[in-house]
Design a protein around this motif. Structure first.
Motif, PDB file in Angstrom:
ATOM      1  N   THR A 143       0.663  -0.901   0.173  1.00 52.93           N
ATOM      2  CA  THR A 143      -0.098  -0.219  -0.099  1.00 52.93           C
ATOM      3  C   THR A 143       0.607   1.334  -0.600  1.00 52.93           C
ATOM      4  N   ASN A 144       0.302   2.313  -0.548  1.00 52.11           N
ATOM      5  CA  ASN A 144       1.165   3.386  -0.080  1.00 52.11           C
ATOM      6  C   ASN A 144       1.489   4.438   1.374  1.00 52.11           C
ATOM      7  N   PRO A 145       2.375   4.149   1.501  1.00 49.59           N
ATOM      8  CA  PRO A 145       2.511   5.047   3.018  1.00 49.59           C
ATOM      9  C   PRO A 145       1.869   6.243   3.172  1.00 49.59           C
ATOM     10  N   ILE A 146       2.066   7.002   2.132  1.00 50.33           N
ATOM     11  CA  ILE A 146       0.793   8.111   2.327  1.00 50.33           C
ATOM     12  C   ILE A 146      -0.890   7.968   3.312  1.00 50.33           C
ATOM     13  N   ASP A 147      -1.035   7.008   2.114  1.00 49.98           N
ATOM     14  CA  ASP A 147      -2.115   5.958   2.091  1.00 49.98           C
ATOM     15  C   ASP A 147      -2.639   6.253   3.429  1.00 49.98           C
ATOM     16  N   VAL A 148      -1.811   5.289   4.207  1.00 47.58           N
ATOM     17  CA  VAL A 148      -1.765   4.520   5.638  1.00 47.58           C
ATOM     18  C   VAL A 148      -1.199   5.427   6.590  1.00 47.58           C
ATOM     19  N   ALA A 149      -0.559   6.559   5.731  1.00 47.91           N
ATOM     20  CA  ALA A 149      -0.253   7.401   7.704  1.00 47.91           C
ATOM     21  C   ALA A 149      -1.344   8.763   7.623  1.00 47.91           C
ATOM     22  N   LYS A 150      -2.153   8.597   6.509  1.00 49.82           N
ATOM     23  CA  LYS A 150      -3.544   9.593   6.497  1.00 49.82           C
ATOM     24  C   LYS A 150      -4.698   9.274   7.592  1.00 49.82           C
ATOM     25  N   MET A 151      -4.648   7.344   6.714  1.00 50.67           N
ATOM     26  CA  MET A 151      -5.941   6.803   7.553  1.00 50.67           C
ATOM     27  C   MET A 151      -5.805   6.764  10.010  1.00 50.67           C
ATOM     28  N   ILE A 152      -3.873   6.188   9.931  1.00 45.19           N
ATOM     29  CA  ILE A 152      -3.939   5.978  11.284  1.00 45.19           C
ATOM     30  C   ILE A 152      -4.071   7.248  11.546  1.00 45.19           C
ATOM     31  N   ALA A 153      -2.941   8.653  11.540  1.00 43.20           N
ATOM     32  CA  ALA A 153      -3.732   9.820  12.284  1.00 43.20           C
ATOM     33  C   ALA A 153      -5.080  10.486  11.808  1.00 43.20           C
TER      34      ALA A 153
END
Length: 346
Positions: A143-153
């Motif tokens: 997955t894209n780390p940007i998508d992961v970071a946005k979702m968890i944040a």
């Protein structure tokens, strides 16, 4: 009055977090080459103690049956020398392809030219900082780390009512883990009343040995300011609950940014752990994607360009799923099977 930022987060939460976070419509490739049969694949895993690559392999293994491929798995046991020795032995066997499972391509950099000379296709799962082709890999699946970071944040900011005091745990052995940690920090810091207390480098393979001292040390340094732990893998939370209870910190809430292990999902569903959520990778789908990308390589075609989306898993989401797999509503098997048979997805 809630800030515009809070209102936006609440809107995102209502539309995204109260429903299962997977897509019901297929968002992946809709055409590609028909199946290229009689191929041999070796999946070299960094460490089978990590359930992520194991579950990806299981997805790849099922897809390989449809494609009439022979597939085997090798455990690197989390050791660089073991991985290099295994990689060399695999090259000697001359498979059609090698999958780098959860280790960086630079770990075997001196051997990659030998694999290329033998015309072995190299693909990776979590083998680079971002998904897509690299100079040495036909493609890296993640997955894209940007998508992961946005979702968890967004989840943690909403859950904390904009008051999160966050420690981020990463493992600098992995480029994707470093990238996730950097992105998570930036996303949390977009909330002006939240605070990233520190980013800590803790080896995944040594978690069970390091976590007790880690918990004691973090509590001594940050005290009550520490309210959330965000980690790049669920394995950290396999062993963190008891140390937190021992120091009298049952208030700390833990959220993982990958991979969505079966153990983590079970404890989140039970609601008896301090881990309240995980941002899961669609691991079985990614195994099938690896098969499709390899099939494209064998047919002389470019990578698909597909990047799968992460899945937010909470107790509420799992209750709605009622025992179904978190990827169960994604029609990836049907799409890929149709492509390999007809060249197009139905």
């Amino acid at each position: 009055m809630p800030s515009i930022y809070v209102a936006l987060v609440l809107l995102l939460t209502l539309c995204c977090f109260t429903q299962p976070a997977f897509a019901e419509k297929w968002l992946g490739p809709t055409d590609g080459p028909i199946k290229q049969t009689k191929k041999s694949i070796v999946f070299l895993s960094h460490d089978l103690q990590n359930s992520g690559p194991t579950l990806v392999y299981r997805g790849l293994e099922k897809a390989a049956r449809i494609l009439d491929w022979k597939i085997t798995i090798v455990n690197g046991k989390g050791d660089t020398k073991n991985i290099n020795d295994a990689f060399m032995e695999i090259i000697k066997r001359k498979p059609d392809a090698i999958v780098l499972g959860a280790f960086q391509e630079d770990m075997v950099a001196r051997l990659i030219p030998l694999a290329k000379q033998a015309n072995i296709v190299l693909v990776g799962w979590h083998a680079a900082a971002i998904p897509g082709p690299t100079p040495n890999l036909f493609v890296n699946v993640a997955t894209n780390p940007i998508d992961v970071a946005k979702m968890i944040a967004e989840y943690v900011i909403h859950d904390s009512k904009e008051k999160a005091g966050v420690i981020i745990i990463t493992d600098n052995h992995y480029a994707v883990a470093k990238e996730k940690a950097i992105r998570i920090k930036a996303s949390i810091e977009a909330c002006k009343t939240c605070k990233v207390l520190s980013i800590e480098d803790v080896s995944i393979s040594l978690t069970d040995k390091l976590i007790d001292d880690f918990v004691i040390r973090m509590n001594q340094i940050h005290g009550s300011a520490w309210t959330y732990t965000l980690a790049i893998n669920d394995l950290y939370f396999d062993v963190m609950n008891i140390p937190l209870i021992k120091i009298g910190r049952p208030d700390i809430r833990n959220v993982s940014a990958g991979d969505g292990s079966s153990t983590a999902i079970s404890r989140i569903k039970a609601g008896k752990s301090q881990q309240i959520a995980t941002i899961a990778e669609p691991l079985f789908l990614q195994g099938w994607q690896l098969a499709d990308e390899l099939n494209r390589a064998f047919a002389g075609k470019p990578p698909s360009g597909f990047v799968s989306k992460p899945i937010l898993v909470t107790k509420q989401v799992l209750n709605r799923l009622n025992g179904k797999e978190i990827e169960s509503d994604i029609p990836y098997k049907e799409a890929y099977t149709a492509i390999w048979k007809n060249g197009v997805a139905k």
